[in-house]
Motif scaffolding. Structure first.
Motif, PDB file in Angstrom:
ATOM      1  N   VAL A 158      -6.025   3.839  -3.463  1.00 33.46           N
ATOM      2  CA  VAL A 158      -4.443   3.861  -2.873  1.00 33.46           C
ATOM      3  C   VAL A 158      -3.705   4.167  -4.142  1.00 33.46           C
ATOM      4  CG1 VAL A 158      -2.863   1.913  -2.751  1.00 33.46           C
ATOM      5  CG2 VAL A 158      -4.874   1.531  -1.489  1.00 33.46           C
ATOM      6  N   ILE A 202       7.728   6.475  -3.320  1.00 30.56           N
ATOM      7  CA  ILE A 202       8.540   7.539  -2.364  1.00 30.56           C
ATOM      8  C   ILE A 202       8.827   7.298  -0.883  1.00 30.56           C
ATOM      9  CG2 ILE A 202       8.559  10.263  -1.821  1.00 30.56           C
ATOM     10  CD1 ILE A 202       8.768   9.768  -4.714  1.00 30.56           C
ATOM     11  N   VAL A 203       7.874   6.575  -0.190  1.00 29.32           N
ATOM     12  CA  VAL A 203       8.149   6.193   0.974  1.00 29.32           C
ATOM     13  C   VAL A 203       9.101   5.157   1.148  1.00 29.32           C
ATOM     14  CG1 VAL A 203       6.847   4.990   2.925  1.00 29.32           C
ATOM     15  CG2 VAL A 203       5.958   6.731   1.812  1.00 29.32           C
ATOM     16  N   TYR A 213      12.540   4.940 -10.308  1.00 30.03           N
ATOM     17  CA  TYR A 213      13.001   6.400 -10.393  1.00 30.03           C
ATOM     18  C   TYR A 213      12.766   7.020  -8.981  1.00 30.03           C
ATOM     19  CZ  TYR A 213      13.389  11.191 -11.813  1.00 30.03           C
ATOM     20  OH  TYR A 213      13.847  12.361 -11.955  1.00 30.03           O
ATOM     21  N   ALA A 214      11.856   6.686  -8.282  1.00 33.96           N
ATOM     22  CA  ALA A 214      11.741   7.132  -6.760  1.00 33.96           C
ATOM     23  C   ALA A 214      13.127   6.838  -6.152  1.00 33.96           C
ATOM     24  CB  ALA A 214      10.464   6.474  -6.385  1.00 33.96           C
ATOM     25  N   ASN A 266      -1.106   7.196  -3.762  1.00 34.18           N
ATOM     26  CA  ASN A 266       0.199   7.140  -3.839  1.00 34.18           C
ATOM     27  C   ASN A 266       0.944   7.819  -5.204  1.00 34.18           C
ATOM     28  OD1 ASN A 266       0.805   5.935  -1.483  1.00 34.18           O
ATOM     29  ND2 ASN A 266       0.165   3.796  -2.628  1.00 34.18           N
ATOM     30  N   GLY A 302       7.857   3.800 -11.256  1.00 34.37           N
ATOM     31  CA  GLY A 302       7.507   4.518 -10.076  1.00 34.37           C
ATOM     32  C   GLY A 302       8.813   4.160  -9.129  1.00 34.37           C
ATOM     33  N   GLN A 334      16.758   5.196   2.220  1.00 29.36           N
ATOM     34  CA  GLN A 334      17.776   5.890   2.917  1.00 29.36           C
ATOM     35  C   GLN A 334      18.238   5.787   3.876  1.00 29.36           C
ATOM     36  OE1 GLN A 334      16.908  10.054   1.365  1.00 29.36           O
ATOM     37  NE2 GLN A 334      17.756   9.648  -0.593  1.00 29.36           N
ATOM     38  N   THR A 374       6.944  11.628   5.862  1.00 27.76           N
ATOM     39  CA  THR A 374       6.716  10.188   5.252  1.00 27.76           C
ATOM     40  C   THR A 374       5.538   9.628   6.422  1.00 27.76           C
ATOM     41  OG1 THR A 374       8.951  10.144   4.862  1.00 27.76           O
ATOM     42  CG2 THR A 374       7.790   8.056   4.890  1.00 27.76           C
ATOM     43  N   TRP A 428       2.607   9.537  -7.879  1.00 23.77           N
ATOM     44  CA  TRP A 428       3.269  10.835  -8.070  1.00 23.77           C
ATOM     45  C   TRP A 428       4.138  11.046  -9.306  1.00 23.77           C
ATOM     46  CZ3 TRP A 428       8.839  10.942  -8.670  1.00 23.77           C
ATOM     47  CH2 TRP A 428       9.206   9.529  -8.815  1.00 23.77           C
ATOM     48  N   PHE A 468       0.840  -1.241  -0.085  1.00 22.54           N
ATOM     49  CA  PHE A 468      -0.136   0.012   0.069  1.00 22.54           C
ATOM     50  C   PHE A 468       0.954   1.390   0.074  1.00 22.54           C
ATOM     51  CE2 PHE A 468      -2.921  -3.039   1.701  1.00 22.54           C
ATOM     52  CZ  PHE A 468      -4.157  -2.716   1.139  1.00 22.54           C
ATOM     53  N   VAL A 469       2.100   1.025   0.058  1.00 20.28           N
ATOM     54  CA  VAL A 469       2.914   2.194   0.539  1.00 20.28           C
ATOM     55  C   VAL A 469       3.497   2.872  -0.937  1.00 20.28           C
ATOM     56  CG1 VAL A 469       5.146   3.008   1.585  1.00 20.28           C
ATOM     57  CG2 VAL A 469       3.536   1.343   2.693  1.00 20.28           C
ATOM     58  N   SER A 470       3.483   4.107  -0.965  1.00 23.46           N
ATOM     59  CA  SER A 470       4.187   4.827  -2.000  1.00 23.46           C
ATOM     60  C   SER A 470       5.520   4.422  -2.426  1.00 23.46           C
ATOM     61  CB  SER A 470       3.773   6.525  -2.078  1.00 23.46           C
ATOM     62  OG  SER A 470       4.528   7.041  -3.114  1.00 23.46           O
ATOM     63  N   SER A 515      11.535   4.768  -0.966  1.00 22.88           N
ATOM     64  CA  SER A 515      12.761   5.356  -1.180  1.00 22.88           C
ATOM     65  C   SER A 515      13.460   5.996  -0.135  1.00 22.88           C
ATOM     66  CB  SER A 515      12.733   6.171  -2.247  1.00 22.88           C
ATOM     67  OG  SER A 515      13.262   7.536  -2.164  1.00 22.88           O
ATOM     68  N   ILE A 516      12.502   6.797   0.745  1.00 23.24           N
ATOM     69  CA  ILE A 516      12.859   7.149   2.025  1.00 23.24           C
ATOM     70  C   ILE A 516      13.432   6.055   3.104  1.00 23.24           C
ATOM     71  CG2 ILE A 516      12.147   8.506   4.157  1.00 23.24           C
ATOM     72  CD1 ILE A 516      10.921  10.436   2.337  1.00 23.24           C
ATOM     73  N   ILE A 517      12.543   4.983   3.153  1.00 19.15           N
ATOM     74  CA  ILE A 517      13.050   3.882   3.965  1.00 19.15           C
ATOM     75  C   ILE A 517      14.264   3.421   3.624  1.00 19.15           C
ATOM     76  CG2 ILE A 517      12.619   1.525   4.563  1.00 19.15           C
ATOM     77  CD1 ILE A 517       9.444   2.297   4.162  1.00 19.15           C
TER      78      ILE A 517
END
Lengths: 328, 288
Positions: B204, A144-145, A263-264, B208, A260, A151, B259, B210, A140-142, A147-149
């Protein structure tokens, strides 16, 4: 015009209280057209956002400029394709795309089957439900999220440390500067994919397992098979059709680089391109930085055509060898 | 009722294996949430933390006092709500017509919806369409419209509609209900569970999304949440456009807090969503 005519004909031909089963052709067509109105918005969507862009692919054969627009720009034959394939980047990008997607497909399928087999062994209803919810959540997670994880794990939040390096240090292993080292990235991305899709895939396979009749396992039990033997000798072979369907769907997408997520995570970090640059990220970057519509459209067309050929081939092969699970 | 089995080696391995994967799925989120409550100074030195110490809510204060993140929240909520509503309407409309197997139109519509699954125009024509012909730059609809109907979900909806008991539809017809009335008053209300499934898939996706936002939205004030996050990753200076409480902004803590804020709504909707999702993909997998 014909709409009106059929409607007229239908009206005169249908007695007011005729039972529906006996309605004649004219009335059926009238009903069809009237009901068909419900599909209009979606049809408009497909025409504008799916079919018009297909027509827009002529840009691939043009020297595109904004003033003349898609259809007014001058033709330049196959120059755009020639430019891409002689750029020296083509082979790297195509290879990365194929390699990464093959890795993703194989790993997520394997993880899905393994997790489903394991979940199937768990008897405690509460634990099973909690487990399923938990492993499904990353889906369910984007990107981008994610990618932050990554990092946080690999580079640390402040650009120093990172949980993985700390763990490596704790084990007495040398630390790695992950974001400047292209080598491990195919594996890192594969792990990310498994983490993201493992739970999702396992639900599909678990559903297939539930459909296996109990008698099969009872027979296994009578023959004295252990749980592991039953999983390996009974469940896995019976999951083949489901796996085949997912495989065919996956093969069709194998030329699409999962833009997605990649690239993120990689972004514009050029050091990682040797192993992570795929068709989609390349096209996006070329479009943004060079504004070269012709070449990027050519690459996109190439991608679509090869993707199409792959799906059709996969479906044909599957029809031949595993007809019962064919999707078409 | 099944008799209780002996605990076999494979069962033990399974429990351990699943537990291990569960831990892998939870830890990253825990690190994010814990980190978002950890003081910037600690984050800058160790990079992450398992326990928020020293505890700090500075980042959240920043997020919720200034307009930037609230704008982004509004953008994301708008895109998700409007997008999901439109998607549901469009998808169930075409799915119903395909499901009815009507002469002349059902088959062509199915083909029309199927082809885009196999072949697409790709990025460039879409980009040109949205920017040069529809002029949707900086509009939330640039994010919504290209994703409006997912062929895969159309087919899931078709197979769900086909499972409606024919007798009910037929009796409505005998009672004189028109086609539109049958669809709105009978088919849709009876399909609430599957509509929830499809709606959740769309929601969802929109929440999400982007990539289309990245392509088509350049106005910082119209960024949806994931794009704000992406900007926080790719350029630290973007943090300065957020309201400044004092001297230097807690950039790293802010990233983690944002986040957490992005995951938040999913986390809240999750217990409800997960059950339906399982139903949705199961349907898609077995009815294919």
């Amino acid at each position: 015009m014909s709409t009106l005519q059929t409607r007229e004909r239908g009206r005169t031909a249908t007695p007011p209280l005729a039972p529906p089963a006996k309605r004649d052709r004219g009335s059926r067509i009238r009903t069809a057209l009237w009901t068909g109105l419900l599909a209009l918005p979606a049809v408009a969507f497909f025409v504008v956002f799916a079919y018009l862009p297909m027509a827009g692919l002529v840009v691939a054969f043009k020297e595109f400029n904004i003033a003349d627009g898609v259809f007014g720009s001058p033709w330049n034959g196959l120059d755009n394709f020639r430019y891409f394939f002689s750029s020296g980047e083509a082979s790297r990008i195509l290879l990365n795309t194929l390699l990464l997607n093959t890795l993703f497909l194989a790993a997520t399928l394997a993880a899905g089957i393994t997790l489903a087999l394991m979940l199937n062994e768990i008897r405690g209803r509460f634990f099973k439900r909690v487990a399923q919810s938990t492993i499904f959540f990353p889906y369910f997670v984007s990107p981008i999220v994610i990618s932050i994880i990554l990092q946080v794990l690999l580079a640390g939040v402040g650009g120093s440390g990172g949980a993985v390096n700390d763990a490596l240090g704790g084990l007495g292993l040398p630390t790695v500067s992950w974001y400047t080292e292209p080598g491990p990235w195919p594996w890192i991305l594969t792990i990310v994919k498994v983490w993201q899709m493992g739970g999702y895939m396992s639900v599909i396979f678990l559903a297939a397992i539930t459909a296996i009749p109990d008698e099969v396992y009872e027979a296994g039990m009578i023959d004295g098979a252990s749980r592991a033997q039953m999983a390996w000798r009974i469940t896995v072979p019976l999951l083949r059709p489901t796996a085949a369907v997912l495989l065919v769907l996956g093969v069709g997408r194998i030329f699409y680089g999962d833009f997605g997520t990649i690239y993120a995570i990689v972004g514009d970090n050029g050091t990682l391109f040797p192993t992570t640059d795929v068709i989609d990220t390349y096209v996006f970057r070329a479009l943004r930085e060079l504004g070269d519509f012709g070449t990027t459209a050519a690459v996109g067309l190439f991608q679509s055509v090869v993707g199409f050929v792959l799906v059709v081939t996969a479906v044909l092969i599957q029809r031949r060898y595993a007809k019962e699970s064919s999707i078409l | 009722m099944k008799t209780r089995r002996r605990l076999e080696p494979f069962t033990v391995v399974s429990i351990i294996g699943v537990s291990f994967f569960m831990v892998l799925c939870v830890i990253p989120f825990w690190m994010i949430i814990s980190g978002s409550f950890t003081d910037e100074s600690k984050l800058a030195s160790t990079g992450y933390s398992f326990l928020p110490q020293p505890f700090s809510t500075a980042a959240y204060k920043m997020i919720f006092t200034g307009p930037a993140v609230l704008d982004a929240y509004f953008a994301s909520v708008f895109i998700t709500l409007v997008g999901t509503a439109l998607s549901l309407a469009f998808t169930s409309g075409i799915a119903w017509v395909i499901a009815r197997r009507l002469p002349l139109i059902s088959r062509p519509l199915a083909v029309l919806a199927y082809i885009p699954m196999l072949f697409s125009g790709g990025l460039v024509p879409l980009y040109l369409l949205v920017t040069q012909y529809l002029h949707l730059q900086n509009s939330y609809f640039a994010v919504i419209l290209p994703l409006l109907v997912a062929p895969f979900l159309v087919f899931i909806q078709v197979s769900a509609f086909r499972q409606l008991p024919e007798a009910i539809l037929e009796s409505a017809r005998i009672d004189g209900a028109g086609e539109m009335r049958i669809f709105f008053r009978i088919a849709l209300p009876l399909s609430k569970p599957i509509l929830a499934v499809i709606g959740l898939f769309y929601a969802v996706h929109y929440w999400n999304e982007w990539f289309t936002a990245l392509l088509f939205i350049s106005d910082v004030h119209r960024y949806p949440l994931p794009l704000v996050l992406q900007n926080l990753i790719s350029n630290v200076t973007f943090a300065q456009t957020l309201p400044n409480t004092g001297e230097s902004a807690p950039v790293y803590q802010l990233r983690l807090a944002l986040t957490a804020v992005t995951i938040g709504p999913i986390l809240l909707a999750y217990p409800f969503a997960q059950r339906y999702f399982v139903k949705g993909i199961t349907l898609g997998a077995t009815k294919g």
